[in-house]
Design a protein around this motif. Structure first.
Motif, PDB file in Angstrom:
ATOM      1  N   GLY A   1       0.888  -1.338   0.173  1.00  0.00           N
ATOM      2  CA  GLY A   1       0.020  -0.053   0.105  1.00  0.00           C
ATOM      3  C   GLY A   1       0.784   1.171   0.130  1.00  0.00           C
ATOM      4  N   ILE A   2       0.620   2.235  -0.833  1.00  0.00           N
ATOM      5  CA  ILE A   2       1.333   3.499  -0.985  1.00  0.00           C
ATOM      6  C   ILE A   2       0.477   4.753  -0.836  1.00  0.00           C
ATOM      7  CG2 ILE A   2       2.908   4.763  -2.449  1.00  0.00           C
ATOM      8  CD1 ILE A   2       3.555   2.269  -3.929  1.00  0.00           C
ATOM      9  N   ASP A   3       0.968   5.450  -0.014  1.00  0.00           N
ATOM     10  CA  ASP A   3       0.069   6.755   0.315  1.00  0.00           C
ATOM     11  C   ASP A   3       0.963   8.051  -0.250  1.00  0.00           C
ATOM     12  OD1 ASP A   3      -1.335   9.034   1.100  1.00  0.00           O
ATOM     13  OD2 ASP A   3      -1.253   8.495   3.016  1.00  0.00           O
ATOM     14  N   LEU A   4       0.934   8.513  -1.621  1.00  0.00           N
ATOM     15  CA  LEU A   4       1.776   9.414  -2.049  1.00  0.00           C
ATOM     16  C   LEU A   4       1.124  10.940  -1.501  1.00  0.00           C
ATOM     17  CD1 LEU A   4       2.834   9.340  -5.969  1.00  0.00           C
ATOM     18  CD2 LEU A   4       2.574  11.753  -4.611  1.00  0.00           C
ATOM     19  N   GLY A   5       2.104  11.732  -0.754  1.00  0.00           N
ATOM     20  CA  GLY A   5       1.548  12.650  -0.089  1.00  0.00           C
ATOM     21  C   GLY A   5       2.466  14.027  -0.592  1.00  0.00           C
ATOM     22  N   GLY A   6       2.033  15.140  -0.417  1.00  0.00           N
ATOM     23  CA  GLY A   6       2.759  16.104  -0.954  1.00  0.00           C
ATOM     24  C   GLY A   6       4.022  16.331  -0.117  1.00  0.00           C
ATOM     25  N   THR A   7       4.065  15.946   1.109  1.00  0.00           N
ATOM     26  CA  THR A   7       5.320  16.080   1.896  1.00  0.00           C
ATOM     27  C   THR A   7       5.981  14.691   2.058  1.00  0.00           C
ATOM     28  OG1 THR A   7       4.060  17.480   3.573  1.00  0.00           O
ATOM     29  CG2 THR A   7       6.178  16.808   4.345  1.00  0.00           C
ATOM     30  N   TYR A   8       5.142  13.426   2.515  1.00  0.00           N
ATOM     31  CA  TYR A   8       6.030  12.279   2.302  1.00  0.00           C
ATOM     32  C   TYR A   8       5.198  11.345   1.660  1.00  0.00           C
ATOM     33  CZ  TYR A   8       8.812  13.923   6.405  1.00  0.00           C
ATOM     34  OH  TYR A   8       9.707  14.517   7.172  1.00  0.00           O
ATOM     35  N   THR A   9       5.822  10.287   1.077  1.00  0.00           N
ATOM     36  CA  THR A   9       5.303   9.156   0.434  1.00  0.00           C
ATOM     37  C   THR A   9       5.497   8.172   1.375  1.00  0.00           C
ATOM     38  OG1 THR A   9       5.524  10.025  -1.785  1.00  0.00           O
ATOM     39  CG2 THR A   9       5.481   7.512  -1.672  1.00  0.00           C
ATOM     40  N   LYS A  10       4.380   7.405   1.827  1.00  0.00           N
ATOM     41  CA  LYS A  10       4.573   6.269   2.650  1.00  0.00           C
ATOM     42  C   LYS A  10       4.268   5.000   2.036  1.00  0.00           C
ATOM     43  CE  LYS A  10       2.094   8.772   5.174  1.00  0.00           C
ATOM     44  NZ  LYS A  10       0.901   9.267   6.304  1.00  0.00           N
ATOM     45  N   LEU A  11       4.853   4.126   2.405  1.00  0.00           N
ATOM     46  CA  LEU A  11       4.610   2.591   1.676  1.00  0.00           C
ATOM     47  C   LEU A  11       4.674   1.439   2.517  1.00  0.00           C
ATOM     48  CD1 LEU A  11       6.963   0.465   0.361  1.00  0.00           C
ATOM     49  CD2 LEU A  11       7.190   2.571  -1.098  1.00  0.00           C
ATOM     50  N   ALA A  12       3.992   0.620   2.527  1.00  0.00           N
ATOM     51  CA  ALA A  12       4.157  -0.480   3.427  1.00  0.00           C
ATOM     52  C   ALA A  12       3.547  -1.974   2.934  1.00  0.00           C
ATOM     53  CB  ALA A  12       3.215  -0.220   4.767  1.00  0.00           C
ATOM     54  N   LEU A  13       4.297  -3.040   3.401  1.00  0.00           N
ATOM     55  CA  LEU A  13       3.717  -4.356   3.148  1.00  0.00           C
ATOM     56  C   LEU A  13       2.716  -4.439   4.294  1.00  0.00           C
ATOM     57  CD1 LEU A  13       4.217  -7.075   1.462  1.00  0.00           C
ATOM     58  CD2 LEU A  13       5.531  -7.606   3.603  1.00  0.00           C
ATOM     59  N   VAL A  14       1.550  -4.928   3.605  1.00  0.00           N
ATOM     60  CA  VAL A  14       0.181  -5.076   4.301  1.00  0.00           C
ATOM     61  C   VAL A  14      -0.247  -6.545   4.126  1.00  0.00           C
ATOM     62  CG1 VAL A  14      -2.257  -4.200   4.752  1.00  0.00           C
ATOM     63  CG2 VAL A  14      -0.478  -2.578   3.907  1.00  0.00           C
ATOM     64  N   ASP A  15      -0.946  -7.087   5.189  1.00  0.00           N
ATOM     65  CA  ASP A  15      -1.179  -8.515   4.933  1.00  0.00           C
ATOM     66  C   ASP A  15      -2.854  -8.350   4.881  1.00  0.00           C
ATOM     67  OD1 ASP A  15      -2.483  -8.670   7.405  1.00  0.00           O
ATOM     68  OD2 ASP A  15      -0.874  -9.672   8.438  1.00  0.00           O
ATOM     69  N   LYS A  16      -3.298  -9.565   4.435  1.00  0.00           N
ATOM     70  CA  LYS A  16      -4.905  -9.340   4.186  1.00  0.00           C
ATOM     71  C   LYS A  16      -5.796  -9.493   5.659  1.00  0.00           C
ATOM     72  CE  LYS A  16      -5.508 -14.331   3.365  1.00  0.00           C
ATOM     73  NZ  LYS A  16      -6.389 -15.172   4.022  1.00  0.00           N
ATOM     74  N   SER A  17      -5.148  -9.363   6.472  1.00  0.00           N
ATOM     75  CA  SER A  17      -6.052  -8.983   7.619  1.00  0.00           C
ATOM     76  C   SER A  17      -5.692  -7.497   8.096  1.00  0.00           C
ATOM     77  CB  SER A  17      -5.660  -9.783   8.826  1.00  0.00           C
ATOM     78  OG  SER A  17      -4.461  -9.418   9.332  1.00  0.00           O
ATOM     79  N   GLY A  18      -5.213  -6.623   7.114  1.00  0.00           N
ATOM     80  CA  GLY A  18      -4.889  -5.282   7.408  1.00  0.00           C
ATOM     81  C   GLY A  18      -3.722  -4.957   8.140  1.00  0.00           C
ATOM     82  N   ARG A  19      -3.123  -5.731   8.584  1.00  0.00           N
ATOM     83  CA  ARG A  19      -1.786  -5.562   9.515  1.00  0.00           C
ATOM     84  C   ARG A  19      -0.654  -5.118   8.543  1.00  0.00           C
ATOM     85  NH1 ARG A  19      -1.124 -10.433  12.796  1.00  0.00           N
ATOM     86  NH2 ARG A  19      -3.470 -10.166  12.688  1.00  0.00           N
ATOM     87  N   ILE A  20       0.107  -3.877   9.299  1.00  0.00           N
ATOM     88  CA  ILE A  20       1.486  -3.460   8.551  1.00  0.00           C
ATOM     89  C   ILE A  20       2.578  -4.538   9.029  1.00  0.00           C
ATOM     90  CG2 ILE A  20       2.860  -1.496   8.514  1.00  0.00           C
ATOM     91  CD1 ILE A  20       0.435   0.332   8.175  1.00  0.00           C
ATOM     92  N   ARG A  21       3.261  -4.841   8.071  1.00  0.00           N
ATOM     93  CA  ARG A  21       4.314  -5.838   8.270  1.00  0.00           C
ATOM     94  C   ARG A  21       5.625  -5.183   8.283  1.00  0.00           C
ATOM     95  NH1 ARG A  21       3.469 -11.254   8.919  1.00  0.00           N
ATOM     96  NH2 ARG A  21       1.265 -11.784   8.856  1.00  0.00           N
ATOM     97  N   CYS A  22       5.672  -4.204   7.340  1.00  0.00           N
ATOM     98  CA  CYS A  22       6.907  -3.671   7.151  1.00  0.00           C
ATOM     99  C   CYS A  22       6.939  -2.136   6.575  1.00  0.00           C
ATOM    100  CB  CYS A  22       7.736  -4.421   6.528  1.00  0.00           C
ATOM    101  SG  CYS A  22       9.577  -3.832   6.044  1.00  0.00           S
ATOM    102  N   ARG A  23       7.500  -1.097   6.789  1.00  0.00           N
ATOM    103  CA  ARG A  23       7.148   0.105   6.100  1.00  0.00           C
ATOM    104  C   ARG A  23       8.450   0.894   5.903  1.00  0.00           C
ATOM    105  NH1 ARG A  23       2.869   3.184   9.242  1.00  0.00           N
ATOM    106  NH2 ARG A  23       2.434   1.643  10.715  1.00  0.00           N
ATOM    107  N   ALA A  24       8.267   2.090   4.832  1.00  0.00           N
ATOM    108  CA  ALA A  24       9.174   2.976   4.760  1.00  0.00           C
ATOM    109  C   ALA A  24       8.522   4.197   4.245  1.00  0.00           C
ATOM    110  CB  ALA A  24      10.011   2.257   3.193  1.00  0.00           C
ATOM    111  N   LYS A  25       9.350   5.246   4.163  1.00  0.00           N
ATOM    112  CA  LYS A  25       8.969   6.540   4.100  1.00  0.00           C
ATOM    113  C   LYS A  25       9.684   7.453   3.369  1.00  0.00           C
ATOM    114  CE  LYS A  25       7.630  10.080   7.471  1.00  0.00           C
ATOM    115  NZ  LYS A  25       7.286  10.344   8.800  1.00  0.00           N
ATOM    116  N   LEU A  26       9.331   8.314   2.044  1.00  0.00           N
ATOM    117  CA  LEU A  26      10.234   8.999   1.188  1.00  0.00           C
ATOM    118  C   LEU A  26       9.719  10.301   1.354  1.00  0.00           C
ATOM    119  CD1 LEU A  26       9.918   6.694  -1.938  1.00  0.00           C
ATOM    120  CD2 LEU A  26      12.169   6.986  -0.675  1.00  0.00           C
TER     121      LEU A  26
END
Lengths: 317, 317
Positions: B7-32
């Motif tokens: 899942g990626i959230d491209l925002g004006g300040t940060y772009t956040k991305l994460a590996l998400v499992d099918k129960s909606g849990r975030i397993r690992c994340r990063a930020k640009l």
């Protein structure tokens, strides 16, 4: 799939019913004077008899029917086919209409709100044909609405969706019948429009409406205002522009929220015609976000008084 | 069905991305830092590299992904994965984002509006869990919205549905950025609230906000107003009541139109908490039709800043 259904439009004055085929065509129709029946049992017995008569005339039997759909002017729990109450039809409170009629007829019965069924009829067979998402509004004593999403009726959580007439036109405004203030209906419902014009005439505005009514202001109706507008009467034209502007403001909100393909406008007041529709379209152009405002077509309903019966039958197609 | 998505959230300040499992849990994340990349090509190259890094850290490969979902702050043609434009991110006009990323990644890519994906995230895994029909709004610089119907996102005819912020609060009102007048956003967007409070302070109203800012009014934000409200500052409490009242009026219209099961409210301003929510709920009780007003639950968003990335991944679950 069976090719026919009965559509019923139970109204305060008349109950209309018809045999409708799956292309939306009315094959045979009948009409009962609702208020002439003293009890709802008497009315339902008459409806069942009329269904029999219509079938006989068409050389069909109950076995040829996909079902009987019935639209009522009030709040309904669609899944259960329960009528909570009807506006303008006394004696209807928590009536298990689906169950009662299914016991009498032995065919599937579906019950829905009349404006919902008008929306369904127009979207399947009328002005909304082909639109996946549409909002249908009726302008009359009240302002009702029905929502089509993905080609089917959207009813919401308690079968109460579509109340465009009770969306706020003003943050603070006049008291509405519903208990709230500033609702669209409070500004564009038949009687409020009539009252506004009466006040202006009483305060001396020149208008052709006076001659049309031969001086008897108590006879004023939206139809008379429309007739005057067609004769280029300034007061009447101004009235429909103001009404169209108000409807346009609320519809801009609906359009920004739902980004529909079509807005279908029906009900007696839609007969005001182009002067009303132009004011609505101009206001939407001015107020809605360009993407959604440009995507929507605002059109007049096409099935007239038949929309409800055709929509009631369409529940089975 | 594959168990993971990016899942990626491209925002004006940060772009956040994460590996998400099918129960909606975030397993690992990063930020640009979005604005640190001079071109969109550079940003997209960095996003692809981060996806690789996140997968590596999770001992997974692209083959383990159901897909990559990306939310952007702007208008998108969902079916084609085309970004028409982004608000606050220069250089993005008519970008075929789905096609570009699919060519680089060789996995399915879906692109949607960020508020839509926040709504989807909250409805699947957050405050809207279990609701079939819901409306999600975000209160911040702007007022955004997303609509859930039958458990899925409703996008409308041009992927532009959900603009609660541009529904009319007033028939005639202040000029809004969108070109219309009287829009809800023009009265409850961050900056307008801040300006209203500044004006009142300048005209001499006593308030704890002054001390909180050590006299420097230019530092005023909604967070400061919330902090003052929590210290029982009358001006701040009055502010949130007024804002909640306005939001409540527009939401009453949304509720009467859509009869939703839940309204989910997120965004920075939702942190004002109970004083704001009480004003919204009281106004809805007063203004919405009883059937729909009683059926709806008005709740605070639960996934916070993660709603967008979780929702982007949820496009594949």
């Amino acid at each position: 799939m069976k090719k026919y259904a009965i559509g019923i439009d139970l109204g305060g004055t008349y109950t209309k019913l018809a045999l409708v085929d799956k292309s939306g065509r009315i094959r045979c129709r009948a009409k009962l004077p609702t208020s002439a029946y003293k009890t709802k049992e008497a009315l339902l017995t008459a409806i069942v008899a009329e269904i029999g008569a219509v079938l006989k005339e068409s050389r069909l039997t109950l076995k040829d029917l996909a079902g009987v759909g019935i639209g009522v002017p009030g709040l309904v729990a669609f899944e259960r086919g329960l009528v909570y109450y009807l506006t303008n039809v006394p004696g209807w409170k928590n009536v298990a209409l689906k169950k009662i009629l299914e016991a009498k007829l032995k065919v599937p019965v579906l019950v829905d709100n009349d404006v919902n069924l008008m929306a369904l009829g127009e979207s399947r067979f009328g002005a909304g044909k082909g639109a996946r998402n549409a909002v249908c509004i009726t302008l009359g004593t009240g302002v009702g609405g029905g929502i089509i999403i993905d080609g089917g009726l959207y009813r919401g959580t308690s079968s109460a969706a579509g109340e465009v007439g009770h969306m706020p036109l003003k943050e603070e405004g006049l008291k509405c019948n519903c208990g709230s203030t500033g609702c669209l209906e409070r500004y564009v419902g038949n009687r409020y429009i009539v009252d506004e014009i009466k006040d202006k005439i009483k305060s001396g505005r020149a208008t052709k409406i006076r001659e049309l009514l031969r001086g008897d202001l108590s006879l004023l109706t939206p139809e008379v205002i429309s007739a005057a507008a067609k004769r280029k009467d300034a007061l009447a034209i101004e009235c429909w522009r103001r009404v169209g502007g108000r409807i346009g403001v609320t519809l801009s909100g609906v359009i920004n929220l739902l980004n529909p393909e079509k807005i279908i406008i029906g009900g007696g007041m839609a007969e005001a015609g182009e002067v009303l529709f132009k004011a609505i379209r101009d206001t939407v152009k001015e107020r809605a976000l360009p993407v959604s405002g440009n995507a929507v077509k605002i059109v007049k309903a096409r099935l007239g008084n038949d929309a409800g019966i055709v929509g009631a039958a369409a529940l089975f197609f």
